[in-house]
Scaffold this active site. Sequence first.
Site, PDB file in Angstrom:
ATOM      1  N   GLU A 182       5.542  19.415  48.493  1.00 11.89           N
ATOM      2  CA  GLU A 182       5.399  18.933  47.125  1.00 11.89           C
ATOM      3  C   GLU A 182       5.208  17.427  47.131  1.00 11.89           C
ATOM      4  O   GLU A 182       5.881  16.696  47.853  1.00 11.89           O
ATOM      5  CB  GLU A 182       6.619  19.309  46.289  1.00 11.89           C
ATOM      6  N   ASP A 205      10.177  21.271  49.743  1.00 12.87           N
ATOM      7  CA  ASP A 205      10.503  20.563  48.501  1.00 12.87           C
ATOM      8  C   ASP A 205      11.411  19.412  48.900  1.00 12.87           C
ATOM      9  O   ASP A 205      12.622  19.578  49.046  1.00 12.87           O
ATOM     10  CB  ASP A 205      11.204  21.502  47.522  1.00 12.87           C
ATOM     11  N   ASP A 234      16.262  24.737  44.985  1.00 11.31           N
ATOM     12  CA  ASP A 234      15.516  23.927  45.953  1.00 11.31           C
ATOM     13  C   ASP A 234      14.747  24.800  46.936  1.00 11.31           C
ATOM     14  O   ASP A 234      13.594  24.507  47.270  1.00 11.31           O
ATOM     15  CB  ASP A 234      16.463  22.981  46.698  1.00 11.31           C
TER      16      ASP A 234
END
Length: 167
Positions: free
Chosen positions: A72, A12, A144
Amino acid sequence: MSAKVVRILGVDPGSRITGYGVIATEGQNIGFIACGTIRTTHEKDFSRRLSVIFNGLNEVILTHKPEVAAIEDVFVDRNPRSALKLGHARGAAIVAIMQHSMEAFDYTARKVKQAISGYGQADKKQVQHMVKVLLELEKSPSSDAADALAVAICHAHHLRYGERLNC
């Protein structure tokens, strides 16, 4: 005949905090390996932040030896400058992954949320909770790290079900 174990690195990306998560899949089973964050907030210079992300992910890859990565994708909300910085952070992560000759798969936030919770608009708390449940963790990882684990789980589902899941 047993299924092959595949280690997946989920990322991420963020210009201040980059989350990572490593899982192992074997057939229908998904197991937790590690997760955490790479924090760049101590660096004022943006180029140095990118170096911290690159070096941090290199260390994660060398330590946990994933075979494949899922990251992502960037989304543009209201602030194009923030999206540009996020794109740079994502680029640093991809270069770290490519340096280890790993394939990287892109997933939108919506598709990750859909794969994890069944709802593409799930909030961070819902994602954290579902990651905790799916990986049978004692406590929820940081948001996160949970997002990174969710990306890895989405890719595990993609490996298992392919395009039927539309991840």
